[in-house]
Scaffold this active site. Structure first.
Site, mmCIF file in Angstrom:
data_model
loop_
_atom_site.group_PDB
_atom_site.id
_atom_site.type_symbol
_atom_site.label_atom_id
_atom_site.label_comp_id
_atom_site.label_asym_id
_atom_site.label_seq_id
_atom_site.Cartn_x
_atom_site.Cartn_y
_atom_site.Cartn_z
ATOM 1 C CB CYS A 17 -0.931 0.010 1.202
ATOM 2 S SG CYS A 17 -2.240 -1.201 1.047
ATOM 3 C CG PHE A 41 -7.667 -4.802 -0.245
ATOM 4 C CD1 PHE A 41 -6.845 -3.729 0.031
ATOM 5 C CD2 PHE A 41 -7.567 -5.933 0.544
ATOM 6 C CE1 PHE A 41 -5.922 -3.779 1.074
ATOM 7 C CE2 PHE A 41 -6.648 -6.003 1.587
ATOM 8 C CZ PHE A 41 -5.822 -4.924 1.849
ATOM 9 C CG HIS A 46 -2.973 3.929 2.676
ATOM 10 N ND1 HIS A 46 -3.674 3.676 1.514
ATOM 11 C CD2 HIS A 46 -2.893 2.741 3.318
ATOM 12 C CE1 HIS A 46 -3.984 2.390 1.460
ATOM 13 N NE2 HIS A 46 -3.531 1.796 2.557
ATOM 14 C CG ASN A 57 -6.652 -0.290 1.433
ATOM 15 O OD1 ASN A 57 -5.922 0.001 0.500
ATOM 16 N ND2 ASN A 57 -6.194 -0.652 2.608
HETATM 17 C C1 LIG Z 1 -10.213 -5.610 11.748
HETATM 18 C C2 LIG Z 1 -10.991 -4.425 12.292
HETATM 19 C C3 LIG Z 1 -12.074 -4.041 11.258
HETATM 20 C C4 LIG Z 1 -11.681 -4.850 13.575
HETATM 21 O O1 LIG Z 1 -12.404 -3.773 14.085
HETATM 22 P P1 LIG Z 1 -12.786 -3.648 15.649
HETATM 23 O O2 LIG Z 1 -11.566 -3.943 16.442
HETATM 24 O O3 LIG Z 1 -13.459 -2.359 15.846
HETATM 25 O O4 LIG Z 1 -13.883 -4.708 15.851
HETATM 26 P P2 LIG Z 1 -13.877 -6.193 16.399
HETATM 27 O O5 LIG Z 1 -12.596 -6.581 17.032
HETATM 28 O O6 LIG Z 1 -15.118 -6.295 17.164
HETATM 29 O O7 LIG Z 1 -14.015 -7.019 15.054
HETATM 30 C C5 LIG Z 1 -15.203 -6.941 14.271
HETATM 31 C C6 LIG Z 1 -15.431 -8.279 13.660
HETATM 32 O O8 LIG Z 1 -14.340 -8.499 12.737
HETATM 33 C C7 LIG Z 1 -13.683 -9.708 13.042
HETATM 34 N N1 LIG Z 1 -12.271 -9.580 12.778
HETATM 35 C C8 LIG Z 1 -11.317 -9.158 13.598
HETATM 36 N N2 LIG Z 1 -10.118 -9.243 13.020
HETATM 37 C C9 LIG Z 1 -10.343 -9.692 11.795
HETATM 38 C C10 LIG Z 1 -9.530 -9.996 10.697
HETATM 39 N N3 LIG Z 1 -8.228 -9.914 10.762
HETATM 40 N N4 LIG Z 1 -10.116 -10.429 9.570
HETATM 41 C C11 LIG Z 1 -11.458 -10.582 9.509
HETATM 42 N N5 LIG Z 1 -12.280 -10.325 10.528
HETATM 43 C C12 LIG Z 1 -11.728 -9.887 11.636
HETATM 44 C C13 LIG Z 1 -13.936 -9.950 14.502
HETATM 45 O O9 LIG Z 1 -13.863 -11.344 14.782
HETATM 46 C C14 LIG Z 1 -15.334 -9.398 14.697
HETATM 47 O O10 LIG Z 1 -16.266 -10.393 14.375
HETATM 48 P P3 LIG Z 1 -17.550 -10.679 15.311
HETATM 49 O O11 LIG Z 1 -18.494 -9.582 14.985
HETATM 50 O O12 LIG Z 1 -18.020 -12.024 14.871
HETATM 51 O O13 LIG Z 1 -17.102 -10.639 16.741
HETATM 52 C C15 LIG Z 1 -10.101 -3.202 12.587
HETATM 53 O O14 LIG Z 1 -9.225 -3.493 13.634
HETATM 54 C C16 LIG Z 1 -9.290 -2.721 11.429
HETATM 55 O O15 LIG Z 1 -9.794 -2.029 10.525
HETATM 56 N N6 LIG Z 1 -7.979 -3.009 11.435
HETATM 57 C C17 LIG Z 1 -7.030 -2.499 10.426
HETATM 58 C C18 LIG Z 1 -7.151 -3.159 9.124
HETATM 59 C C19 LIG Z 1 -5.864 -3.021 8.365
HETATM 60 O O16 LIG Z 1 -4.805 -3.422 8.816
HETATM 61 N N7 LIG Z 1 -5.921 -2.380 7.198
HETATM 62 C C20 LIG Z 1 -4.711 -2.185 6.422
HETATM 63 C C21 LIG Z 1 -4.810 -2.981 5.211
HETATM 64 S S1 LIG Z 1 -3.256 -3.197 4.533
HETATM 65 C C22 LIG Z 1 -2.822 -1.750 3.842
HETATM 66 O O17 LIG Z 1 -3.588 -0.838 3.757
HETATM 67 C C23 LIG Z 1 -1.411 -1.674 3.376
HETATM 68 C C24 LIG Z 1 -0.890 -2.788 2.513
HETATM 69 O O18 LIG Z 1 -1.563 -3.788 2.261
HETATM 70 O O19 LIG Z 1 0.232 -2.672 2.061
#
Ligand SMILES: CC(C)(COP(=O)(O)OP(=O)(O)OC[C@H]1O[C@@H](n2cnc3c(N)ncnc32)[C@H](O)[C@@H]1OP(=O)(O)O)[C@@H](O)C(=O)NCCC(=O)NCCSC(=O)CC(=O)O
Length: 405
Positions: free
Chosen positions: A169, A220, A311, A344
Site C-alpha cells: 500500500c 480492497f 492512506h 482501500n
Molecule cells: C479488523 C478491524 C475491522 C476490527 O475492528 P474492531 O476492532 O473495531 O472490531 P472487532 O474486534 O469487534 O471485530 C469486528 C469483527 O471483525 C472480526 N475480525 C477481527 N479481526 C479480523 C480480521 N483480521 N479479519 C477478519 N475479521 C476480523 C472480529 O472477529 C469481529 O467479528 P464478530 O463480529 O463475529 O465478533 C479493525 O481493527 C481494522 O480495521 N484493522 C485495520 C485493518 C488493516 O490493517 N488495514 C490495512 C490494510 S493493509 C494496507 O492498507 C497496506 C498494505 O496492504 O500494504
C-alpha cells in the site's frame, strides 16, 4: 583531469531543475463494476457457492460495517467468477496463471485510462512525457505494464521507464517519491506516474475460521491513479502546479515485519494483515515519522495547521491517526471519503485522496498552505511526503471545466 571533473560537475548542475517537483495533473479510473458494500456479503457468498456458511456470512456483514467502506469497484464480476470456478479454491486448484492472464491486459488498460485523464488535464502531448514510473502489486510480467503503456498512450519509445512491483500500500507514495527525484534531477523532465491494482489476484472463497480471507475480500477495491510530475512549470504550455512535493522520507517500524505481508503462491496472492494490531502499530510510530520529516524543514508539530492525505487502510487506522495527532474532525475528510467511495485500493488510494483534496480546494474549502501525505504498507513501512499547496482556492468551476474539455 581536474578541469575534466569540473566539467562533469557543471554538466550535472546544469541538468538539475531550478524549482521543486510538483504534481501538474491528476487522473483516476476504476472498472465499471460497482459493488455496494451492503450488497457484498450476498454477492460474495452466492458467487462462491458458500450460502450454507450462514454464521460466516453474518460475520462478514459485521466486518463490512467496521471498515469505513460503502462502495467499491471490482474488475471481477459474478460472471467472471462463474467462468473461473478454479478461483474458488486456490489450494485444490492452483490458478495463479489464469489470474495473471486477466491482469496482463486489464491492469495496463485501467492504468491507461487514468493516464489519459492526467495527460488531458496536463494539456501537453503524450510524446512530451520523458519518464514513466509504474507501480502495481497485481502483475508479474516482463515486458511489464510500463512497456505496454508506451503504445497504449502513444509515448515515445525513448521514454525512460521504471517499474515498481509488490510495494503493497505504500506503492503510490513511493512512485511519487521516485518521480520527484527524477523531475528535480533532469531539467525539463515530465514524469508520468501511475499506480494500478486489481484484487482478482486475491480472490478466494470464504473458509470457516479464516478471518483474513474475509478481510481481504471486504476491504480492497480496484482502481488506477496517475499524476504528471515536473519541476519549473511552463506557463506558455498552460502548465500549472497543483501540489509541490517538498520533501520525502521512508522508515521501517522496527519489529513489525510480520504485521502486513503478501506471498505469491501457485494458487493466488495470499495477504496477511495483523488487522487488530496494525492501527495501534501505526499510531505508535506516526508522530516520530512526522517529526523526522518536518523538523529538518523548521516545521513544528502543529498538526491541525496542515492539510492531510493519509492512506485510508481502514476506518480504524484513520481513527488511530486522528486520535494520536488530535486532529480536528474535518482533517481526514478526504481520506475518509475516498475509503468510503472506493475502498482501500492499495497504493492507488493516496492519488485518489490527492485528487479529492484538490477538488475540495477548488470548491473553496479553506485549506492550509502546507500538508503531509502519509502512506503505510508492508515492513511496516511509513512513507511521509511534505506537500505545499499551489491549487488556487475557489477556482472550482473554471478548473473542472478545463479538465472536462
Ligand atoms: C479488523 C478491524 C475491522 C476490527 O475492528 P474492531 O476492532 O473495531 O472490531 P472487532 O474486534 O469487534 O471485530 C469486528 C469483527 O471483525 C472480526 N475480525 C477481527 N479481526 C479480523 C480480521 N483480521 N479479519 C477478519 N475479521 C476480523 C472480529 O472477529 C469481529 O467479528 P464478530 O463480529 O463475529 O465478533 C479493525 O481493527 C481494522 O480495521 N484493522 C485495520 C485493518 C488493516 O490493517 N488495514 C490495512 C490494510 S493493509 C494496507 O492498507 C497496506 C498494505 O496492504 O500494504
Amino acid at each position: 583531469m581536474a578541469s575534466g571533473s569540473a566539467n562533469v560537475r557543471d554538466i550535472c548542475r546544469a541538468r538539475r531543475a531550478d524549482g521543486p517537483a510538483a504534481v501538474l495533473a491528476i487522473g483516476t479510473a476504476n472498472p465499471a463494476n460497482r459493488v455496494l458494500q451492503d450488497d457484498f456479503p450476498d454477492m460474495y457468498f452466492r458467487a462462491t457457492k458458500s450460502e450454507h456458511l450462514v454464521g460466516l456470512k453474518e460475520k462478514l456483514k459485521r466486518l463490512c460495517q467496521k471498515l469505513g467502506v460503502q462502495k467499491r469497484y471490482l474488475h471481477h464480476t459474478e460472471e467472471l467468477i462463474r467462468a473461473h470456478p478454479e478461483f474458488l479454491d486456490p489450494v485444490q486448484t492452483p490458478s495463479l496463471d489464469e489470474r495473471l492472464d486477466i491482469a496482463r491486459t486489464a491492469v495496463p488498460e485501467l492504468a491507461a485510462k487514468a493516464c489519459r485523464k492526467a495527460i488531458a488535464e496536463w494539456g501537453r502531448p503524450a510524446t512530451d512525457v520523458t519518464h514513466l514510473v509504474v507501480t502495481t502489486n497485481s502483475s508479474a510480467h516482463i515486458p511489464g505494464v510500463d512497456a505496454r503503456l508506451v503504445p497504449l498512450l502513444g509515448l515515445r519509445p525513448a521514454v525512460r521507464r521504471t517499474m515498481l512491483y509488490l510495494n503493497g500500500c505504500f506503492a503510490g507514495a513511493a512512485a511519487l517519491r521516485v518521480a520527484k527525484d527524477l523531475a528535480e534531477n533532469n531539467r525539463g523532465a515530465r514524469v508520468l506516474v501511475v499506480c494500478a491494482e486489481l484484487t482478482v489476484l486475491l480472490f478466494t472463497r470464504p473458509v470457516e475460521g479464516d478471518l483474513m480471507t474475509l478481510m481481504n475480500q471486504a476491504l480492497f477495491g480496484d482502481g488506477a491513479g496517475a499524476a504528471v510530475v515536473g519541476a519549473d512549470p511552463v506557463p506558455a504550455a498552460a502548465e500549472r502546479p497543483l501540489f509541490e512535493l517538498v520533501s520525502t522520507a521512508q522508515a521501517i517500524v522496527p519489529g513489525t515485519e510480520d504485521a502486513i505481508s503478501m506471498r505469491v503462491t501457485k494458487g493466488c496472492y495470499v495477504g496477511h494483515i495483523a488487522a487488530r494490531e496494525v492501527p495501534a502499530l501505526i499510531g505508535a510510530s506516526v508522530e516520530r515519522c512526522l517529526r523526522d520529516a518536518l523538523e529538518p524543514l523548521g516545521m513544528g508539530a502543529q498538526w491541525n495547521d496542515l492539510f492531510w492525505n493519509v492512506h485510508p487502510g481502514s476506518a480504524a487506522i484513520l481513527d488511530q491517526v486522528d486520535a494520536v495527532l488530535r486532529l480536528r474532525p474535518d482533517k481526514l475528510a478526504a481520506s475518509r471519503r475516498v475509503l468510503s467511495e472506493y475502498g482501500n485500493m492499495f497504493g492507488v488510494t493516496v492519488i485518489f485522496v490527492l485528487d479529492e483534496l484538490r477538488r475540495r480546494m477548488e470548491e473553496g474549502e479553506e485549506t492550509p498552505e502546507w500538508g503531509v501525505m502519509l502512506a503505510f504498507g508492508p515492513g511496516l513501512t511509513v512513507e511521509t511526503m511534505v506537500l505545499h499547496r499551489c491549487v488556487e482556492q475557489g477556482t472550482g468551476g473554471a478548473a473542472a471545466e478545463k479538465r472536462s474539455t
